[in-house]
Design a protein around this motif. Structure first.
Motif, short mmCIF file in Angstrom:
data_model
loop_
_atom_site.label_atom_id
_atom_site.label_comp_id
_atom_site.label_asym_id
_atom_site.label_seq_id
_atom_site.Cartn_x
_atom_site.Cartn_y
_atom_site.Cartn_z
N LEU A 52 8.48 23.90 130.26
CA LEU A 52 9.53 23.06 129.69
C LEU A 52 10.57 23.82 128.88
O LEU A 52 11.64 23.28 128.57
CB LEU A 52 8.90 21.98 128.78
CG LEU A 52 7.89 21.02 129.40
CD1 LEU A 52 7.28 20.14 128.32
CD2 LEU A 52 8.54 20.16 130.48
N LYS A 53 10.26 25.07 128.53
CA LYS A 53 11.07 25.77 127.52
C LYS A 53 12.50 26.06 127.96
O LYS A 53 13.34 26.40 127.13
CB LYS A 53 10.38 27.06 127.09
CG LYS A 53 10.23 28.11 128.18
CD LYS A 53 9.52 29.33 127.61
CE LYS A 53 9.41 30.45 128.65
NZ LYS A 53 8.73 31.63 128.09
N HIS A 54 12.80 25.93 129.24
CA HIS A 54 14.17 26.16 129.72
C HIS A 54 15.05 24.92 129.56
O HIS A 54 16.27 24.99 129.75
CB HIS A 54 14.14 26.53 131.21
CG HIS A 54 13.59 25.45 132.08
ND1 HIS A 54 12.25 25.11 132.09
CD2 HIS A 54 14.19 24.61 132.96
CE1 HIS A 54 12.05 24.13 132.95
NE2 HIS A 54 13.22 23.80 133.48
N LEU A 55 14.46 23.78 129.21
CA LEU A 55 15.19 22.52 129.21
C LEU A 55 15.98 22.29 127.91
O LEU A 55 15.48 22.57 126.82
CB LEU A 55 14.23 21.35 129.41
CG LEU A 55 13.51 21.31 130.75
CD1 LEU A 55 12.38 20.28 130.72
CD2 LEU A 55 14.49 20.98 131.88
N PRO A 56 17.21 21.75 128.01
CA PRO A 56 17.94 21.37 126.80
C PRO A 56 17.30 20.16 126.16
O PRO A 56 16.65 19.35 126.85
CB PRO A 56 19.34 21.05 127.33
CG PRO A 56 19.11 20.61 128.74
CD PRO A 56 17.94 21.42 129.25
N MET A 57 17.46 20.03 124.85
CA MET A 57 16.83 18.91 124.16
C MET A 57 17.73 18.37 123.06
O MET A 57 18.51 19.11 122.47
CB MET A 57 15.48 19.33 123.55
CG MET A 57 15.60 20.30 122.40
SD MET A 57 14.04 21.07 121.93
CE MET A 57 14.02 22.44 123.10
N ASN A 58 17.62 17.08 122.83
CA ASN A 58 18.37 16.45 121.75
C ASN A 58 17.47 15.51 120.97
O ASN A 58 16.65 14.79 121.55
CB ASN A 58 19.57 15.67 122.30
CG ASN A 58 20.79 16.57 122.48
OD1 ASN A 58 21.37 17.02 121.49
ND2 ASN A 58 21.15 16.83 123.71
N LEU A 59 17.62 15.55 119.65
CA LEU A 59 16.88 14.65 118.76
C LEU A 59 17.54 13.28 118.76
O LEU A 59 18.76 13.15 118.86
CB LEU A 59 16.89 15.18 117.33
CG LEU A 59 15.99 16.34 116.93
CD1 LEU A 59 16.34 17.61 117.68
CD2 LEU A 59 16.10 16.58 115.42
N GLU A 60 16.71 12.24 118.64
CA GLU A 60 17.19 10.87 118.44
C GLU A 60 16.48 10.28 117.22
O GLU A 60 16.06 9.13 117.23
CB GLU A 60 16.89 10.01 119.67
CG GLU A 60 17.59 10.45 120.93
CD GLU A 60 17.19 9.59 122.11
OE1 GLU A 60 18.09 9.15 122.83
OE2 GLU A 60 15.98 9.36 122.30
N THR A 61 16.34 11.09 116.20
CA THR A 61 15.57 10.71 115.02
C THR A 61 16.46 10.01 113.99
O THR A 61 17.68 10.15 114.02
CB THR A 61 14.94 11.95 114.39
OG1 THR A 61 15.95 12.95 114.21
CG2 THR A 61 13.86 12.53 115.29
N PRO A 62 15.85 9.26 113.06
CA PRO A 62 16.64 8.59 112.02
C PRO A 62 17.31 9.62 111.10
O PRO A 62 16.86 10.75 110.98
CB PRO A 62 15.58 7.80 111.24
CG PRO A 62 14.37 7.77 112.10
CD PRO A 62 14.41 8.99 112.94
N GLY A 63 18.39 9.21 110.46
CA GLY A 63 19.02 10.08 109.47
C GLY A 63 20.44 10.46 109.82
O GLY A 63 20.97 10.09 110.88
#
Length: 285
Positions: free
Chosen positions: A252-263
């Motif tokens: 999975l480490k090649h994949l882009p990621m985005n947070l959808e967390t509160p704040g």
């Protein structure tokens, strides 16, 4: 302490366009971001500023900035029992696909599969497949992604089987999925204690090559609860250790990621820094 090779960001608004938002993402340690294509609780979309997008793409040529996540509206339900709801969803997604023609080619479009509203999962999936087959010509060359869901209510996409059922029937090389850690956890996939087993099942039933990106969220809803309650990284029931293992996994480490967390932005800045530090330590120990 940070790993510059990873594309990590969070959901952001676009008050002043893509370039301004990308620079804002950089200011909090990000090198990607997610945005809504239109009002998430409605259908209204702002006209695209093609000159501004061109400036963003020129800027990006000199920056290490990853693919953007374009998130569809929550109001779209291709699986509804009501024809007018399905028609609204179809037209909205069609418009989003057309707008993608003006965005960077590697933009990852992600949307919730829908809810069957009491008809049963198979009937809901049939409606989704029917619409996506009709939209296949507009998918060509794009990264269109179904989001895996937690399974609350009558949501479709709570299991790898349901996602694969749609992918197989639509049969498009341009249709994949986005994984959400909180949704996986809520749906009963044990990414904390058996990550390898979960990924083996994912590869067997869908294929890891179909995964376009990651929504990285902790969960304040219990494991297997079929509830969708995002938590701040490290403060939920998944925990920072498991989340770090997830995004640093060789598959999975090649994949882009985005947070959808509160704040707000400053909160996300702390989370991104914490995640980059955790990834650095994992790589160097």
């Amino acid at each position: 302490m940070k790993d510059e090779k990873r594309y990590i960001g969070c959901h952001m608004s676009l008050p002043k366009g893509f370039l301004w938002t990308a620079k804002k993402a950089q200011s909090i340690g990000g090198n990607t971001f997610q945005f809504f294509t239109r009002n998430p609780r409605g259908s209204k979309a702002k006209p695209l500023d093609l000159e501004e997008i061109k400036k963003y793409e020129e800027w990006r040529k000199t920056e290490d900035f990853g693919p953007l996540f374009a998130h569809g509206s929550y109001t779209m339900n291709l699986a509804s029992a009501k024809e007018e709801v399905r028609t609204f969803a179809f037209e909205t997604i069609k418009d989003d696909f057309l707008r993608l023609d003006h965005l960077p080619k590697d933009t990852i479009y992600v949307f919730h599969p829908g809810s069957h509203t009491g008809q049963g999962s198979q009937k809901g999936m049939d409606w989704i497949v029917q619409s996506l087959k009709e939209l296949k010509p507009l998918m060509e060359g794009k990264k269109i992604s179904l989001e895996g869901m937690s399974g609350k209510g009558t949501e479709i996409g709570r299991s790898f089987e349901e996602l694969q059922g749609i992918l197989q029937e639509v049969d498009s090389k341009d249709l994949g999925i986005v994984l959400d850690t909180a949704h996986l956890f809520g749906a009963g996939y044990d990414i904390v204690h058996d990550l390898d087993g979960v990924l083996e099942e994912l590869d067997e039933k869908i294929g890891l090559e179909k995964v376009n990106g990651i929504h990285l969220n902790d969960s304040i809803a219990p494991f297997g609860s079929n509830k969708d309650r995002h938590g701040i990284l490290g403060e939920g029931l998944i925990g920072m250790e498991a989340l770090s293992r997830f995004v640093s996994h060789p598959k999975l480490k090649h994949l882009p990621m985005n947070l959808e967390t509160p704040g707000e932005d400053e909160d996300h800045k702390k989370e991104i820094s914490l995640l980059r530090e955790a990834l650095f330590h994992l790589q160097n120990n």
